[in-house]
Design a protein around this motif. Structure first.
Motif, PDB file in Angstrom:
ATOM      1  N   GLN A  78      -0.907  -1.941  -8.556  1.00 31.52           N
ATOM      2  CA  GLN A  78      -1.543  -0.630  -8.474  1.00 31.52           C
ATOM      3  C   GLN A  78      -2.940  -0.628  -9.076  1.00 31.52           C
ATOM      4  OE1 GLN A  78       2.041   1.524 -10.122  1.00 31.52           O
ATOM      5  NE2 GLN A  78       1.392   3.028  -8.604  1.00 31.52           N
ATOM      6  N   PHE A  79      -3.233  -1.637  -9.891  1.00 29.99           N
ATOM      7  CA  PHE A  79      -4.547  -1.731 -10.509  1.00 29.99           C
ATOM      8  C   PHE A  79      -5.063  -3.162 -10.441  1.00 29.99           C
ATOM      9  CE2 PHE A  79      -2.407   1.783 -12.652  1.00 29.99           C
ATOM     10  CZ  PHE A  79      -3.348   2.796 -12.576  1.00 29.99           C
ATOM     11  N   TYR A  80      -6.337  -3.286 -10.058  1.00 24.00           N
ATOM     12  CA  TYR A  80      -7.064  -4.553 -10.176  1.00 24.00           C
ATOM     13  C   TYR A  80      -8.218  -4.305 -11.140  1.00 24.00           C
ATOM     14  CZ  TYR A  80      -4.611  -6.042  -5.929  1.00 24.00           C
ATOM     15  OH  TYR A  80      -3.648  -6.368  -5.004  1.00 24.00           O
ATOM     16  N   GLU A 145       0.256   4.475 -13.894  1.00 25.81           N
ATOM     17  CA  GLU A 145       0.258   5.733 -13.132  1.00 25.81           C
ATOM     18  C   GLU A 145       1.620   6.366 -13.300  1.00 25.81           C
ATOM     19  OE1 GLU A 145      -1.031   7.491  -8.771  1.00 25.81           O
ATOM     20  OE2 GLU A 145      -0.449   5.390  -8.931  1.00 25.81           O
ATOM     21  N   ARG A 146       1.640   7.574 -13.835  1.00 28.94           N
ATOM     22  CA  ARG A 146       2.916   8.207 -14.169  1.00 28.94           C
ATOM     23  C   ARG A 146       3.685   8.678 -12.943  1.00 28.94           C
ATOM     24  NH1 ARG A 146       1.096  12.628 -18.498  1.00 28.94           N
ATOM     25  NH2 ARG A 146      -0.744  12.673 -17.144  1.00 28.94           N
ATOM     26  N   GLU A 147       2.990   9.005 -11.867  1.00 30.11           N
ATOM     27  CA  GLU A 147       3.670   9.551 -10.691  1.00 30.11           C
ATOM     28  C   GLU A 147       2.866   9.237  -9.442  1.00 30.11           C
ATOM     29  OE1 GLU A 147       1.858  14.049 -11.110  1.00 30.11           O
ATOM     30  OE2 GLU A 147       3.680  13.491 -12.193  1.00 30.11           O
ATOM     31  N   ASN A 148       3.566   9.132  -8.331  1.00 26.62           N
ATOM     32  CA  ASN A 148       2.929   8.940  -7.027  1.00 26.62           C
ATOM     33  C   ASN A 148       3.279  10.153  -6.173  1.00 26.62           C
ATOM     34  OD1 ASN A 148       1.979   6.319  -7.664  1.00 26.62           O
ATOM     35  ND2 ASN A 148       3.999   5.477  -7.236  1.00 26.62           N
ATOM     36  N   GLN A 149       2.309  11.011  -5.934  1.00 29.86           N
ATOM     37  CA  GLN A 149       2.590  12.267  -5.242  1.00 29.86           C
ATOM     38  C   GLN A 149       2.258  12.243  -3.755  1.00 29.86           C
ATOM     39  OE1 GLN A 149       0.274  15.118  -7.425  1.00 29.86           O
ATOM     40  NE2 GLN A 149       1.743  15.253  -9.098  1.00 29.86           N
ATOM     41  N   ASP A 150       1.498  11.248  -3.310  1.00 27.58           N
ATOM     42  CA  ASP A 150       0.956  11.340  -1.956  1.00 27.58           C
ATOM     43  C   ASP A 150       1.556  10.338  -0.981  1.00 27.58           C
ATOM     44  OD1 ASP A 150      -0.078   9.167  -3.178  1.00 27.58           O
ATOM     45  OD2 ASP A 150      -2.170   9.558  -2.702  1.00 27.58           O
ATOM     46  N   ASN A 151       2.732   9.794  -1.299  1.00 21.26           N
ATOM     47  CA  ASN A 151       3.371   8.870  -0.374  1.00 21.26           C
ATOM     48  C   ASN A 151       4.621   9.526   0.190  1.00 21.26           C
ATOM     49  OD1 ASN A 151       4.933   6.749   0.806  1.00 21.26           O
ATOM     50  ND2 ASN A 151       3.655   5.284  -0.269  1.00 21.26           N
ATOM     51  N   ASP A 152       4.596   9.844   1.486  1.00 21.09           N
ATOM     52  CA  ASP A 152       5.729  10.501   2.117  1.00 21.09           C
ATOM     53  C   ASP A 152       6.503   9.543   3.011  1.00 21.09           C
ATOM     54  OD1 ASP A 152       3.851  10.149   4.051  1.00 21.09           O
ATOM     55  OD2 ASP A 152       3.821  12.230   4.752  1.00 21.09           O
ATOM     56  N   ARG A 153       6.341   8.251   2.783  1.00 15.25           N
ATOM     57  CA  ARG A 153       6.981   7.271   3.661  1.00 15.25           C
ATOM     58  C   ARG A 153       8.271   6.701   3.076  1.00 15.25           C
ATOM     59  NH1 ARG A 153       1.612   5.738   3.028  1.00 15.25           N
ATOM     60  NH2 ARG A 153       0.278   6.515   4.686  1.00 15.25           N
ATOM     61  N   GLY A 154       8.642   7.162   1.898  1.00 20.45           N
ATOM     62  CA  GLY A 154       9.873   6.673   1.298  1.00 20.45           C
ATOM     63  C   GLY A 154       9.768   5.270   0.735  1.00 20.45           C
ATOM     64  N   GLU A 156       9.389   2.712  -2.129  1.00 19.20           N
ATOM     65  CA  GLU A 156       9.596   2.705  -3.571  1.00 19.20           C
ATOM     66  C   GLU A 156       8.587   1.764  -4.222  1.00 19.20           C
ATOM     67  OE1 GLU A 156      13.078   1.845  -6.905  1.00 19.20           O
ATOM     68  OE2 GLU A 156      13.570   1.915  -4.766  1.00 19.20           O
ATOM     69  N   ILE A 157       7.678   2.336  -4.983  1.00 18.69           N
ATOM     70  CA  ILE A 157       6.665   1.550  -5.677  1.00 18.69           C
ATOM     71  C   ILE A 157       7.115   1.392  -7.123  1.00 18.69           C
ATOM     72  CG2 ILE A 157       4.239   1.430  -6.350  1.00 18.69           C
ATOM     73  CD1 ILE A 157       3.633   3.274  -3.983  1.00 18.69           C
ATOM     74  N   PRO A 158       7.272   0.166  -7.601  1.00 21.41           N
ATOM     75  CA  PRO A 158       7.763  -0.036  -8.980  1.00 21.41           C
ATOM     76  C   PRO A 158       6.876   0.664 -10.002  1.00 21.41           C
ATOM     77  CG  PRO A 158       7.730  -2.114  -7.766  1.00 21.41           C
ATOM     78  CD  PRO A 158       7.019  -1.099  -6.913  1.00 21.41           C
ATOM     79  N   LYS A 159       7.508   1.344 -10.952  1.00 17.42           N
ATOM     80  CA  LYS A 159       6.778   2.003 -12.034  1.00 17.42           C
ATOM     81  C   LYS A 159       6.462   0.956 -13.097  1.00 17.42           C
ATOM     82  CE  LYS A 159       6.687   6.174 -10.434  1.00 17.42           C
ATOM     83  NZ  LYS A 159       5.406   6.769 -10.038  1.00 17.42           N
ATOM     84  N   LEU A 160       5.225   0.486 -13.066  1.00 20.85           N
ATOM     85  CA  LEU A 160       4.823  -0.579 -13.977  1.00 20.85           C
ATOM     86  C   LEU A 160       3.611  -0.143 -14.792  1.00 20.85           C
ATOM     87  CD1 LEU A 160       4.978  -3.609 -11.491  1.00 20.85           C
ATOM     88  CD2 LEU A 160       6.742  -2.885 -13.116  1.00 20.85           C
ATOM     89  N   GLN A 175     -10.004  -0.879 -10.286  1.00 18.60           N
ATOM     90  CA  GLN A 175      -9.728  -0.460  -8.904  1.00 18.60           C
ATOM     91  C   GLN A 175      -8.298   0.047  -8.815  1.00 18.60           C
ATOM     92  OE1 GLN A 175     -11.853  -0.748  -5.864  1.00 18.60           O
ATOM     93  NE2 GLN A 175     -10.262   0.711  -5.283  1.00 18.60           N
ATOM     94  N   HIS A 176      -8.133   1.326  -8.507  1.00 19.74           N
ATOM     95  CA  HIS A 176      -6.802   1.915  -8.374  1.00 19.74           C
ATOM     96  C   HIS A 176      -6.376   1.893  -6.912  1.00 19.74           C
ATOM     97  CE1 HIS A 176      -4.202   5.671  -7.880  1.00 19.74           C
ATOM     98  NE2 HIS A 176      -3.454   4.792  -8.509  1.00 19.74           N
ATOM     99  N   MET A 177      -5.199   1.374  -6.647  1.00 20.40           N
ATOM    100  CA  MET A 177      -4.644   1.314  -5.290  1.00 20.40           C
ATOM    101  C   MET A 177      -3.588   2.418  -5.179  1.00 20.40           C
ATOM    102  SD  MET A 177      -6.554  -1.190  -4.493  1.00 20.40           S
ATOM    103  CE  MET A 177      -6.051  -1.683  -2.851  1.00 20.40           C
ATOM    104  N   GLN A 178      -3.979   3.556  -4.623  1.00 19.33           N
ATOM    105  CA  GLN A 178      -3.088   4.706  -4.590  1.00 19.33           C
ATOM    106  C   GLN A 178      -1.900   4.454  -3.668  1.00 19.33           C
ATOM    107  OE1 GLN A 178      -6.246   4.849  -3.488  1.00 19.33           O
ATOM    108  NE2 GLN A 178      -6.317   5.761  -1.459  1.00 19.33           N
ATOM    109  N   SER A 179      -0.851   5.245  -3.861  1.00 20.81           N
ATOM    110  CA  SER A 179       0.410   5.010  -3.155  1.00 20.81           C
ATOM    111  C   SER A 179       0.288   5.220  -1.647  1.00 20.81           C
ATOM    112  CB  SER A 179       1.506   5.915  -3.721  1.00 20.81           C
ATOM    113  OG  SER A 179       1.128   7.269  -3.647  1.00 20.81           O
ATOM    114  N   SER A 180      -0.718   5.974  -1.197  1.00 17.99           N
ATOM    115  CA  SER A 180      -0.872   6.179   0.244  1.00 17.99           C
ATOM    116  C   SER A 180      -1.296   4.895   0.968  1.00 17.99           C
ATOM    117  CB  SER A 180      -1.898   7.288   0.518  1.00 17.99           C
ATOM    118  OG  SER A 180      -3.167   6.942  -0.005  1.00 17.99           O
ATOM    119  N   LEU A 181      -1.675   3.861   0.225  1.00 21.40           N
ATOM    120  CA  LEU A 181      -2.055   2.588   0.835  1.00 21.40           C
ATOM    121  C   LEU A 181      -0.844   1.696   1.122  1.00 21.40           C
ATOM    122  CD1 LEU A 181      -5.205   1.735  -1.330  1.00 21.40           C
ATOM    123  CD2 LEU A 181      -5.162   2.595   1.016  1.00 21.40           C
TER     124      LEU A 181
END
Length: 320
Positions: A78-80, A145-154, A156-160, A175-181
């Motif tokens: 999620q971060f580089y 990142e405490r929460e991923n609000q913008d991914n509606d595809r189901g 599961e992104i590991p909470k790390l 560089q933040h890689m948001q969940s919509s990617l």
């Protein structure tokens, strides 16, 4: 014994037929398929691109029976973090935060008791770039990142949480890689007249054309392919004083066209006379002077409880 042998023979023949069908499909599958504003570029080397307005997806494909599976390359983290030594920073450290979904859900700081929200809760008018000069240098930069609000595809992104040792560096890009990617596989059915969408049971084929028919310049397609790699997992980033990155430019910048100034740790465009170089320019396409940030590797672990400081790093509220 004869019955078992016959069953085995039938099984082998079935497998061979399926393999031959798959091979025949693969021989003719490459091309460009356009549907609803998106172009699916299927390459012979088992890679693909999906190009749409504001969207670029790359990955690998495979065929099973009469279905083609497009398997996107999702972010590995999620971060580089990219870093350089900046001789103008005498104490502390500077960090530029990049990404389309920077918010209060992102925490940054020293683990576990000096973590700050990146933005305030109701941030509504962020300026680019988001650059902050920390008075004290962190030995290790922790990001989560405490929460991923913008991914509606189901997906599961590991909470790390991610830890990056700062070392001798004092200038950073996060560089933040948001969940919509993150994307699930795209599945299409292979038919005689083209590909068919499986998800909506459509009978309308997505017909194939050639790259030459759909792209006026194949170099444009090559650039899109390479820009995806640079944006997702680049070995380094080249940015100007306004933090515009080389993958946002019209073409990739070649460092061979620059003279390296070791004292300033900057790259100076050889085509521009020294007296005309603008060290403070924030123009979007200014490439006279560039900073090179190299990627540094971090470590990740599951998120645990951290102490969140009350004040965010950035306050962005146009209503005040």
């Amino acid at each position: 014994m004869q019955l078992k042998f016959n069953k085995l023979l039938v099984l082998l023949l079935t497998l061979c037929v399926n393999l031959v069908c798959a091979q025949q499909s693969e021989q003719h599958i490459d091309g460009v398929y356009k549907s609803s504003g998106a172009a699916f570029v299927i390459n012979k080397n088992k890679t693909f691109l999906i190009i749409a307005y504001g969207t670029l997806i790359k990955g690998n494909w495979k065929i099973e029976n009469d279905l083609i599976y497009l398997q996107p390359k999702n972010p590995a983290a999620q971060f580089y973090v990219y870093a350089r030594k900046n001789p103008t920073i005498k104490s502390g450290m500077r960090v530029c935060f990049m990404g389309d979904r920077l918010s209060s859900a992102i925490l940054v700081g020293t683990f576990p008791d000096k973590m700050q929200p990146l933005f305030n809760e109701d941030a509504n008018c962020k300026d680019f770039p988001s650059v902050h000069l920390f008075n004290e240098k962190m030995d290790t930069i922790t990001l989560l990142e405490r929460e991923n609000q913008d991914n509606d595809r189901g997906i599961e992104i590991p909470k790390l949480m991610y830890h990056f040792a700062s070392g001798d560096f004092n200038d950073f890009i996060v560089q933040h890689m948001q969940s919509s990617l993150y994307h699930n596989d795209f599945v299409l059915k292979i038919g005689k007249e083209g590909l068919y969408a499986v998800s909506d049971k459509s009978d309308e084929p997505i017909r194939k054309s050639t790259k030459e028919e759909e792209f006026s310049m194949l170099e444009e397609l090559k650039f899109l392919d390479q820009s995806f790699d640079r944006a997702f997992d680049a070995d380094f980033k080249l940015v100007n004083n306004g933090y515009n990155t080389h993958d946002d430019m019209d073409q990739e910048i070649e460092l061979a066209a620059y003279r390296y100034d070791a004292g300033k740790n900057l790259y100076l465009n050889r085509a521009i006379p020294a007296k005309e170089l603008d060290y403070k320019s924030t123009d979007y396409h200014y490439d006279g002077i560039l900073m090179k940030f190299d990627q540094i590797k971090g470590k990740s672990e599951p998120q645990t409880t951290v102490k969140i400081l009350p004040n965010p790093i950035f306050i962005a509220n146009c209503d005040n």
